[in-house]
Motif scaffolding. Structure first.
Motif, PDB file in Angstrom:
ATOM      1  N   TYR A  69     -61.892  34.619 -24.249  1.00  0.00           N
ATOM      2  CA  TYR A  69     -61.744  33.446 -25.116  1.00  0.00           C
ATOM      3  C   TYR A  69     -62.917  33.204 -25.675  1.00  0.00           C
ATOM      4  O   TYR A  69     -63.397  32.231 -24.763  1.00  0.00           O
ATOM      5  CB  TYR A  69     -60.936  33.329 -25.535  1.00  0.00           C
ATOM      6  N   GLY A  70     -63.549  32.986 -27.012  1.00  0.00           N
ATOM      7  CA  GLY A  70     -64.367  31.976 -27.341  1.00  0.00           C
ATOM      8  C   GLY A  70     -63.606  30.743 -27.587  1.00  0.00           C
ATOM      9  O   GLY A  70     -62.601  30.992 -27.543  1.00  0.00           O
ATOM     10  N   TRP A  71     -63.938  30.168 -28.017  1.00  0.00           N
ATOM     11  CA  TRP A  71     -63.331  28.577 -28.232  1.00  0.00           C
ATOM     12  C   TRP A  71     -63.893  27.780 -30.194  1.00  0.00           C
ATOM     13  O   TRP A  71     -64.933  27.764 -29.370  1.00  0.00           O
ATOM     14  CB  TRP A  71     -63.168  27.945 -27.031  1.00  0.00           C
ATOM     15  N   ASP A  78     -69.245  21.925 -31.080  1.00  0.00           N
ATOM     16  CA  ASP A  78     -69.108  23.966 -30.790  1.00  0.00           C
ATOM     17  C   ASP A  78     -70.260  24.244 -30.369  1.00  0.00           C
ATOM     18  O   ASP A  78     -70.955  23.380 -30.255  1.00  0.00           O
ATOM     19  CB  ASP A  78     -69.438  23.945 -33.250  1.00  0.00           C
ATOM     20  N   THR A  79     -70.443  25.151 -29.729  1.00  0.00           N
ATOM     21  CA  THR A  79     -71.884  26.326 -29.172  1.00  0.00           C
ATOM     22  C   THR A  79     -71.670  27.573 -29.761  1.00  0.00           C
ATOM     23  O   THR A  79     -70.629  27.806 -30.281  1.00  0.00           O
ATOM     24  CB  THR A  79     -71.519  26.008 -28.095  1.00  0.00           C
ATOM     25  N   PRO A  80     -72.452  27.861 -30.197  1.00  0.00           N
ATOM     26  CA  PRO A  80     -72.988  29.417 -30.395  1.00  0.00           C
ATOM     27  C   PRO A  80     -72.017  30.470 -29.569  1.00  0.00           C
ATOM     28  O   PRO A  80     -72.242  31.817 -29.612  1.00  0.00           O
ATOM     29  CB  PRO A  80     -74.573  29.539 -30.302  1.00  0.00           C
ATOM     30  N   ASP A  81     -71.816  30.120 -28.657  1.00  0.00           N
ATOM     31  CA  ASP A  81     -70.975  30.669 -27.390  1.00  0.00           C
ATOM     32  C   ASP A  81     -69.467  31.953 -27.510  1.00  0.00           C
ATOM     33  O   ASP A  81     -69.297  33.092 -27.925  1.00  0.00           O
ATOM     34  CB  ASP A  81     -70.521  30.415 -26.187  1.00  0.00           C
ATOM     35  N   ARG A  82     -69.163  31.387 -28.791  1.00  0.00           N
ATOM     36  CA  ARG A  82     -67.641  31.682 -29.197  1.00  0.00           C
ATOM     37  C   ARG A  82     -68.302  33.195 -30.333  1.00  0.00           C
ATOM     38  O   ARG A  82     -67.620  33.788 -30.259  1.00  0.00           O
ATOM     39  CB  ARG A  82     -67.474  30.537 -30.588  1.00  0.00           C
ATOM     40  N   THR A  84     -70.163  35.340 -29.685  1.00  0.00           N
ATOM     41  CA  THR A  84     -70.605  36.299 -28.912  1.00  0.00           C
ATOM     42  C   THR A  84     -69.597  37.107 -28.217  1.00  0.00           C
ATOM     43  O   THR A  84     -68.900  38.473 -27.084  1.00  0.00           O
ATOM     44  CB  THR A  84     -71.107  36.148 -27.311  1.00  0.00           C
ATOM     45  N   ARG A  85     -68.538  36.665 -28.551  1.00  0.00           N
ATOM     46  CA  ARG A  85     -67.351  36.744 -27.913  1.00  0.00           C
ATOM     47  C   ARG A  85     -66.807  37.497 -28.742  1.00  0.00           C
ATOM     48  O   ARG A  85     -66.236  37.309 -29.978  1.00  0.00           O
ATOM     49  CB  ARG A  85     -66.404  35.716 -27.361  1.00  0.00           C
ATOM     50  N   ILE A  88     -61.621  35.072 -29.962  1.00  0.00           N
ATOM     51  CA  ILE A  88     -61.704  33.354 -29.892  1.00  0.00           C
ATOM     52  C   ILE A  88     -60.734  32.944 -30.415  1.00  0.00           C
ATOM     53  O   ILE A  88     -59.668  32.813 -31.586  1.00  0.00           O
ATOM     54  CB  ILE A  88     -63.135  33.408 -31.024  1.00  0.00           C
ATOM     55  N   ASN A 238     -64.925  33.076 -37.827  1.00  0.00           N
ATOM     56  CA  ASN A 238     -66.289  32.894 -36.631  1.00  0.00           C
ATOM     57  C   ASN A 238     -67.422  33.376 -36.716  1.00  0.00           C
ATOM     58  O   ASN A 238     -68.118  33.814 -36.637  1.00  0.00           O
ATOM     59  CB  ASN A 238     -65.318  32.928 -35.186  1.00  0.00           C
TER      60      ASN A 238
END
Length: 275
Positions: A69-71, A78-82, A84-85, A88, A238
């Motif tokens: 899961y993203g966060w 904060d990071t842009p990774d979320r 892509t999930r 979250i 998100n």
């Protein structure tokens, strides 16, 4: 994912976040009234060691259980990774920190699971009041295990309201009869009070963030109310920018009547800021 599997996952996620939010609430409660260390971030936003302790616990516990899961949290970079999930966690380890510092009971731990831009499981733990709000998409909303229902006010009754004074004035100016106004330092708890049938209208000024809203949004909708922007659109989560414009939560039957005046009040507030 088949409907039965999706529902099973939502219920499993709810059990996970409910237990974690309650435990984080107990951590924060240990600092409550004990003058925790505090500092300021950004322009004028307070944060305490209780926020950080709660956030750390939630981050470690939730991502250990759901590593895919993203966060997104108020107290984590904060990071842009979320983006892509598929799913979250959206977290506010203490919503209403200023009130927490001042001794108000109206602060909470807010945790939601969001999929496809909308919350599918959400929890608010309000430890100083002994309250736990829970909801899943399509599964209803509950407070300490009891079903919640946002009920339209009786004809002629003054509306129970919480939000900025300019919104109250705008609603009154639009011909809505205003009754009790309740002040709460936590936006998430303010919205949850609509789900609980204790308020008829709750509003938010522009710049509320995903973590202030996601769990409470699901509570309101699953209780039969609505949360939307001043144009009547539902809130999406998100996105790259977690900020939102003016928002209105209402019990059934008041959505259109409340949205317009709040939107006009924010346009006027912006005009005054620029003049």
């Amino acid at each position: 994912m088949p409907d039965a599997d999706a529902e099973k996952l939502r219920l499993a996620d709810l059990a996970l976040i409910a237990e974690a939010a309650a435990a984080a609430g107990r951590i924060a409660l240990g600092f409550f009234g004990n003058q925790p260390r505090a500092w300021t971030k950004g322009a004028d936003s307070p944060v305490t060691e209780a926020d950080i302790a709660s956030d750390r616990y939630l981050h470690e516990t939730l991502l250990a259980a759901r590593p895919g899961y993203g966060w997104l949290s108020e107290e984590t970079a904060d990071t842009p990774d979320r983006l892509t999930r598929e799913r979250i966690f959206i977290v506010d380890p203490i919503d209403g920190t200023r009130g927490f510092m001042e001794g108000s009971l109206d602060w909470c731990v807010s945790v939601a699971v969001v999929a496809g831009g909308r919350p599918v499981a959400g929890v608010l733990a309000v430890p100083a009041r002994g309250e736990l709000f829970e909801a899943t998409l399509g599964g209803g909303a509950r407070l300490n295990g009891h079903p919640l229902r946002a009920i339209a006010p009786e004809a002629g009754a003054g509306l129970r309201f919480s939000g900025p004074m300019r919104h109250q004035r705008a609603l009154a100016g639009a011909g809505l009869a205003m009754g009790e106004r309740r002040v709460t330092p936590s936006l998430a708890y303010r919205l949850a009070l609509v789900a609980a049938g204790r308020l008829d209208v709750a509003t938010a000024s522009p710049d509320a963030r995903d973590w202030d809203l996601a769990a409470a949004d699901l509570l309101v909708h699953e209780a039969g109310g609505t949360l939307h922007d001043a144009a009547g659109r539902p809130v999406r989560y998100n996105r790259p920018d977690p900020r939102h414009g003016a928002l209105v939560a209402t019990v059934p039957g008041l959505a259109e009547a409340a949205a317009g005046p709040v939107g006009r009040a924010e346009v006027e507030a912006e005009r005054r800021r620029r003049s």
